[in-house]
Every structure is written in C-alpha cells, then in structure tokens.
Design a protein around this motif. Structure first.
Motif, PDB file in Angstrom:
ATOM      1  N   SER A 126      -8.398   5.066 -16.148  1.00 18.12           N
ATOM      2  CA  SER A 126      -7.905   5.808 -14.992  1.00 18.12           C
ATOM      3  C   SER A 126      -7.336   4.821 -13.980  1.00 18.12           C
ATOM      4  CB  SER A 126      -9.008   6.655 -14.366  1.00 18.12           C
ATOM      5  OG  SER A 126     -10.067   5.830 -13.923  1.00 18.12           O
ATOM      6  N   GLY A 127      -6.492   5.337 -13.103  1.00 19.52           N
ATOM      7  CA  GLY A 127      -5.885   4.489 -12.098  1.00 19.52           C
ATOM      8  C   GLY A 127      -5.011   5.278 -11.157  1.00 19.52           C
ATOM      9  N   SER A 128      -4.174   4.554 -10.456  1.00 19.75           N
ATOM     10  CA  SER A 128      -3.268   5.184  -9.495  1.00 19.75           C
ATOM     11  C   SER A 128      -1.980   4.377  -9.439  1.00 19.75           C
ATOM     12  CB  SER A 128      -3.915   5.248  -8.119  1.00 19.75           C
ATOM     13  OG  SER A 128      -4.187   3.944  -7.648  1.00 19.75           O
ATOM     14  N   GLY A 129      -0.965   4.987  -8.841  1.00 19.73           N
ATOM     15  CA  GLY A 129       0.305   4.296  -8.739  1.00 19.73           C
ATOM     16  C   GLY A 129       1.236   4.989  -7.762  1.00 19.73           C
ATOM     17  N   ALA A 189       8.500   3.588 -20.172  1.00 25.43           N
ATOM     18  CA  ALA A 189       8.214   2.266 -20.726  1.00 25.43           C
ATOM     19  C   ALA A 189       7.296   1.543 -19.759  1.00 25.43           C
ATOM     20  CB  ALA A 189       9.500   1.484 -20.916  1.00 25.43           C
ATOM     21  N   LEU A 190       6.106   1.154 -20.227  1.00 27.62           N
ATOM     22  CA  LEU A 190       5.100   0.490 -19.393  1.00 27.62           C
ATOM     23  C   LEU A 190       4.950  -0.975 -19.773  1.00 27.62           C
ATOM     24  CD1 LEU A 190       2.201   3.114 -19.480  1.00 27.62           C
ATOM     25  CD2 LEU A 190       3.820   2.723 -17.624  1.00 27.62           C
ATOM     26  N   ALA A 191       4.713  -1.793 -18.772  1.00 24.19           N
ATOM     27  CA  ALA A 191       4.366  -3.198 -18.993  1.00 24.19           C
ATOM     28  C   ALA A 191       3.466  -3.608 -17.846  1.00 24.19           C
ATOM     29  CB  ALA A 191       5.604  -4.073 -19.036  1.00 24.19           C
ATOM     30  N   ASP A 209      -1.218  -5.317 -12.261  1.00 19.90           N
ATOM     31  CA  ASP A 209       0.189  -5.407 -11.884  1.00 19.90           C
ATOM     32  C   ASP A 209       1.019  -4.688 -12.938  1.00 19.90           C
ATOM     33  OD1 ASP A 209       2.547  -6.105 -10.582  1.00 19.90           O
ATOM     34  OD2 ASP A 209       2.679  -8.037 -11.604  1.00 19.90           O
ATOM     35  N   GLY A 210       0.926  -3.365 -12.943  1.00 18.20           N
ATOM     36  CA  GLY A 210       1.655  -2.581 -13.931  1.00 18.20           C
ATOM     37  C   GLY A 210       2.963  -2.048 -13.377  1.00 18.20           C
ATOM     38  N   HIS A 243       4.829   1.799 -10.177  1.00 18.65           N
ATOM     39  CA  HIS A 243       3.997   0.610  -9.955  1.00 18.65           C
ATOM     40  C   HIS A 243       2.564   1.118  -9.977  1.00 18.65           C
ATOM     41  CE1 HIS A 243       7.363  -1.982  -8.897  1.00 18.65           C
ATOM     42  NE2 HIS A 243       7.889  -0.885  -8.397  1.00 18.65           N
ATOM     43  N   TYR A 244       1.697   0.506 -10.826  1.00 20.21           N
ATOM     44  CA  TYR A 244       0.367   1.083 -11.029  1.00 20.21           C
ATOM     45  C   TYR A 244      -0.720   0.046 -11.262  1.00 20.21           C
ATOM     46  CZ  TYR A 244       0.981   0.188 -16.033  1.00 20.21           C
ATOM     47  OH  TYR A 244       1.151  -0.417 -17.258  1.00 20.21           O
ATOM     48  N   GLN A 245      -1.977   0.519 -11.121  1.00 24.04           N
ATOM     49  CA  GLN A 245      -3.183  -0.208 -11.501  1.00 24.04           C
ATOM     50  C   GLN A 245      -3.957   0.735 -12.423  1.00 24.04           C
ATOM     51  OE1 GLN A 245      -3.388   0.786  -7.821  1.00 24.04           O
ATOM     52  NE2 GLN A 245      -1.522  -0.377  -7.832  1.00 24.04           N
TER      53      GLN A 245
END
Length: 146
Positions: free
Chosen positions: A47-50, A124-126, A80-81, A33-35
């Motif tokens: 860049s981001g975190s999760g 697989a990302l969405a 909302d990744g 789960h990421y941003q």
C-alpha cells in the motif's frame, strides 16, 4: 468583398467549433509520483500514496493498493517511484484497477519496474528503495482518488 469576409468569418468559426471537440478527444499526458511498501509470501500486498499531475492542469492525490499472488517472497519499500500513463483521454480515466504481472529479484537497494494495463490505459512504473524480494507474481494495482 463583403461575401469574402463573411465566408472567411464562417470558416474561422467552423474551425474553432470543430477544434475544441478534437482537442478534448485527444490523450492527456499524466505522471504519478509515489511511495509504496509491502511484503509477500505467496500472497503479495502493498500500500502507499502518490500524486498524479497531468498536462491539462489536473493534480490530485491517490491511494495505492497492490494485491496478488504467485511464487513470491520478500519485503520492499519504494520511496522514489515514478509512473507514466498512456492512452488516457482524461485525468478521470487514470484511477481504477490495473492488471499486474511481474518477475522480481533483489536485495539491499530495491528496484521496481513494470507495466500495468486497464483497458486502453497503460501505466509504466519505475521506482527505487530498499528491501529484498524474489519471485514471479500477478495481481491487481488499484489507484483511488483522495
């Protein structure tokens, strides 16, 4: 009768001994789960975190860096990744550098969907968010454990 019990006990112990390594050698199911936010103008950076959660009970934070290039322009923010890993034999196999290739177009509400690979491990990302983008790009997607 005594030999039958001894043989049964031996069979149970041998099955238990072989079952543990077989379980460890199997795949672990993990989700991300990421941003993520970034921009692109021929060069693409984000860049981001999760948080990674696995069915073996592992749970840890990750930092995300995405870099690449191509014929790409835009600015996006994914809020909302979600990602799903396949082919990982342990939670420690999740982190590292994945190869990325994508085609994207959008304005207003942004969306992201792609599949990344790192050896036998695929991700697989969405995701959804906001921004605008247009282009075709390639590069790398790096997950670092916090």
């Amino acid at each position: 009768m005594r030999n039958t019990h001894a043989m049964y006990l031996s069979a149970v112990l041998m099955a238990a001994a072989f079952a543990a390594p077989a379980q460890a050698a199997g795949n672990v199911d993990c989700e991300l789960h990421y941003q993520l936010s970034g921009w692109s103008a021929f060069y693409k950076t984000a860049s981001g975190s999760g948080t990674v959660s696995c069915d073996d009970g592992s749970r840890f934070g990750v930092s995300i860096q995405a870099k690449g290039g191509g014929l790409t322009f835009g600015r996006t923010r994914i809020t909302d990744g979600r990602g799903r890993f396949s082919g990982a034999t342990s939670a420690s196999a999740i982190t590292g550098t994945y190869a990325a290739a994508e085609a994207h177009a959008g304005a207003g509400r942004a969306g992201n969907a792609q599949v990344l690979t790192k050896g036998n491990v695929s991700l697989a990302l969405a995701g959804s968010g906001e921004g605008w983008s247009l282009g075709v790009g390639f590069g790398k997607f790096v997950l670092t454990r916090n």
